[in-house]
Design a protein around this motif. Structure first.
Motif, PDB file in Angstrom:
ATOM      1  N   ASP A   1       0.857  -1.178   0.000  1.00 45.10           N
ATOM      2  CA  ASP A   1       0.000   0.000   0.000  1.00 45.10           C
ATOM      3  C   ASP A   1       0.899   1.235   0.000  1.00 45.10           C
ATOM      4  O   ASP A   1       1.389   1.668   1.041  1.00 45.10           O
ATOM      5  CB  ASP A   1      -0.900  -0.020   1.243  1.00 45.10           C
ATOM      6  N   TRP A   2       1.139   1.790  -1.189  1.00 45.12           N
ATOM      7  CA  TRP A   2       2.082   2.901  -1.305  1.00 45.12           C
ATOM      8  C   TRP A   2       1.596   4.146  -0.576  1.00 45.12           C
ATOM      9  O   TRP A   2       2.404   4.928  -0.060  1.00 45.12           O
ATOM     10  CB  TRP A   2       2.340   3.217  -2.771  1.00 45.12           C
ATOM     11  N   SER A   3       0.269   4.362  -0.527  1.00 47.61           N
ATOM     12  CA  SER A   3      -0.252   5.526   0.199  1.00 47.61           C
ATOM     13  C   SER A   3       0.037   5.394   1.686  1.00 47.61           C
ATOM     14  O   SER A   3       0.420   6.371   2.352  1.00 47.61           O
ATOM     15  CB  SER A   3      -1.766   5.653  -0.042  1.00 47.61           C
ATOM     16  N   LEU A   4      -0.124   4.180   2.210  1.00 50.40           N
ATOM     17  CA  LEU A   4       0.178   3.950   3.628  1.00 50.40           C
ATOM     18  C   LEU A   4       1.666   4.139   3.889  1.00 50.40           C
ATOM     19  O   LEU A   4       2.054   4.756   4.897  1.00 50.40           O
ATOM     20  CB  LEU A   4      -0.254   2.535   4.028  1.00 50.40           C
ATOM     21  N   ILE A   5       2.512   3.634   2.988  1.00 52.97           N
ATOM     22  CA  ILE A   5       3.953   3.786   3.163  1.00 52.97           C
ATOM     23  C   ILE A   5       4.339   5.257   3.150  1.00 52.97           C
ATOM     24  O   ILE A   5       5.136   5.723   3.972  1.00 52.97           O
ATOM     25  CB  ILE A   5       4.709   3.018   2.068  1.00 52.97           C
ATOM     26  N   THR A   6       3.751   6.029   2.221  1.00 59.74           N
ATOM     27  CA  THR A   6       4.042   7.460   2.162  1.00 59.74           C
ATOM     28  C   THR A   6       3.623   8.151   3.453  1.00 59.74           C
ATOM     29  O   THR A   6       4.348   9.003   3.993  1.00 59.74           O
ATOM     30  CB  THR A   6       3.310   8.104   0.974  1.00 59.74           C
ATOM     31  N   ALA A   7       2.447   7.783   3.977  1.00 59.77           N
ATOM     32  CA  ALA A   7       1.986   8.368   5.240  1.00 59.77           C
ATOM     33  C   ALA A   7       2.920   8.026   6.384  1.00 59.77           C
ATOM     34  O   ALA A   7       3.230   8.877   7.232  1.00 59.77           O
ATOM     35  CB  ALA A   7       0.567   7.886   5.539  1.00 59.77           C
ATOM     36  N   LEU A   8       3.402   6.783   6.416  1.00 60.87           N
ATOM     37  CA  LEU A   8       4.333   6.378   7.466  1.00 60.87           C
ATOM     38  C   LEU A   8       5.662   7.125   7.351  1.00 60.87           C
ATOM     39  O   LEU A   8       6.259   7.516   8.360  1.00 60.87           O
ATOM     40  CB  LEU A   8       4.567   4.867   7.413  1.00 60.87           C
ATOM     41  N   VAL A   9       6.129   7.308   6.117  1.00 60.19           N
ATOM     42  CA  VAL A   9       7.382   8.038   5.903  1.00 60.19           C
ATOM     43  C   VAL A   9       7.289   9.431   6.503  1.00 60.19           C
ATOM     44  O   VAL A   9       8.223   9.924   7.158  1.00 60.19           O
ATOM     45  CB  VAL A   9       7.692   8.125   4.395  1.00 60.19           C
ATOM     46  N   GLU A  10       6.149  10.087   6.306  1.00 57.88           N
ATOM     47  CA  GLU A  10       5.992  11.459   6.787  1.00 57.88           C
ATOM     48  C   GLU A  10       5.832  11.526   8.302  1.00 57.88           C
ATOM     49  O   GLU A  10       5.841  12.614   8.878  1.00 57.88           O
ATOM     50  CB  GLU A  10       4.808  12.106   6.070  1.00 57.88           C
ATOM     51  N   ARG A  11       5.684  10.368   8.939  1.00 59.86           N
ATOM     52  CA  ARG A  11       5.540  10.339  10.397  1.00 59.86           C
ATOM     53  C   ARG A  11       6.710   9.658  11.096  1.00 59.86           C
ATOM     54  O   ARG A  11       6.679   9.445  12.291  1.00 59.86           O
ATOM     55  CB  ARG A  11       4.216   9.633  10.763  1.00 59.86           C
ATOM     56  N   TRP A  12       7.741   9.300  10.330  1.00 56.45           N
ATOM     57  CA  TRP A  12       8.939   8.690  10.934  1.00 56.45           C
ATOM     58  C   TRP A  12       9.810   9.771  11.542  1.00 56.45           C
ATOM     59  O   TRP A  12      10.084  10.800  10.915  1.00 56.45           O
ATOM     60  CB  TRP A  12       9.726   7.922   9.890  1.00 56.45           C
ATOM     61  N   ARG A  13      10.249   9.546  12.770  1.00 52.08           N
ATOM     62  CA  ARG A  13      11.072  10.528  13.455  1.00 52.08           C
ATOM     63  C   ARG A  13      12.471   9.970  13.674  1.00 52.08           C
ATOM     64  O   ARG A  13      12.660   9.001  14.418  1.00 52.08           O
ATOM     65  CB  ARG A  13      10.458  10.886  14.812  1.00 52.08           C
ATOM     66  N   PRO A  14      13.471  10.540  13.031  1.00 57.22           N
ATOM     67  CA  PRO A  14      14.836  10.015  13.146  1.00 57.22           C
ATOM     68  C   PRO A  14      15.434  10.204  14.534  1.00 57.22           C
ATOM     69  O   PRO A  14      16.355   9.483  14.916  1.00 57.22           O
ATOM     70  CB  PRO A  14      15.612  10.819  12.097  1.00 57.22           C
TER      71      PRO A  14
END
Length: 260
Positions: free
Chosen positions: A80-93
């Motif tokens: 699910d690329w939309s879900l992956i994109t959403a997760l990317v924008e919420r990943w905190r390094p």
């Protein structure tokens, strides 16, 4: 009718998540990434080869003995690329977690072990210093010794083209039978694992090359199950995320099929 203003993508407090100004979500909020797609690290090279060249039963048995065949059995996954994109924008390094409105979530060793069947205890996956300092000629000699294939050319350092490995495997494939010597089965298996390591376990944005340094651990196939590959994969995944997660050119490793 008045609508409430859209919620800002960043944290309400910045005492801990201090990189918001350079985070991908800020670039999206400011309209800088509206037309830019993520560059994804995908294992297509491996799965396309397997579809066209099904492994012989003897190769399958050898892969099963290494402990990696469970991931081969998973095959190409529908993501699910939309879900992956959403997760990317919420990943905190800063914290190695997905910072969600409902709380923080991350990928754990248990996730890797349960979902992918990789061992999370055992010997540490590490390279000795002599491997790090080897020349390309030495890597090519090692490649020839353990796979029967020695690529041509002096450029590329420790890396070799995936396409060259695939082409060589395609030539060998019709000759693998029940009577094939164990030496050739093991060499073919090492080539398959090179593709597997590069395309699935330790993928990166350079889709065309694989490091011959992996051969250090592939010398003794019987020793592979003794290593903590799950811990190595999780460390690599989080390290890759931490290194680029706030950059607008962010890349994403497609490996674990789900998150908690």
């Amino acid at each position: 009718m008045d609508f409430p203003p859209p919620a800002h993508p960043g944290p309400t407090e910045d005492q801990l998540l201090v990189l918001q100004g350079d985070h991908r979500s800020s670039f999206v909020w400011e309209g800088q990434l509206s037309m830019q797609a993520l560059r994804l690290r995908r294992p297509d090279d491996l799965w396309e080869f397997i579809v066209e060249h099904h492994f012989h039963a003897r190769v399958v048995a050898r892969l099963q003995a290494t402990g990696f065949y469970t991931i081969f059995e998973l095959g190409r996954m529908q993501l699910d690329w939309s879900l992956i994109t959403a997760l990317v924008e919420r990943w905190r390094p800063e914290t190695h977690v997905f910072h969600l409105s409902t709380g923080d979530a991350t990928i754990t060793l248990e996730d890797v072990q349960v979902l992918d069947g990789l061992r999370v205890d055992g010997q540490v996956v590490a390279l000795p210093q002599y491997i790090r300092s080897m020349t390309r000629a030495q890597f090519l000699d090692m490649m020839g010794q353990f796979t029967g294939y020695r690529p041509q050319g002096d450029a590329g350092g420790s890396r070799v083209a995936l396409s060259a490995i695939g082409d060589h495997m395609a030539v060998l494939h019709p000759d693998i039978t029940d009577e094939t010597e164990d030496l050739h089965i093991e060499r073919y298996t090492r080539l398959a694992l090179l593709l597997f390591f590069r395309c699935v376990l330790f993928s990166n944005t350079s889709r065309s090359l694989v490091s011959m340094r992996f051969l250090h651990h592939l010398q003794q196939l019987d020793d592979l199950p003794q290593y903590s590959w799950g811990a190595a994969v999780l460390a690599y995944l989080k390290g890759a995320c931490a290194g680029r997660a706030w950059d607008q050119r962010w890349t994403y490793v497609v490996f674990c099929p789900s998150y908690r």
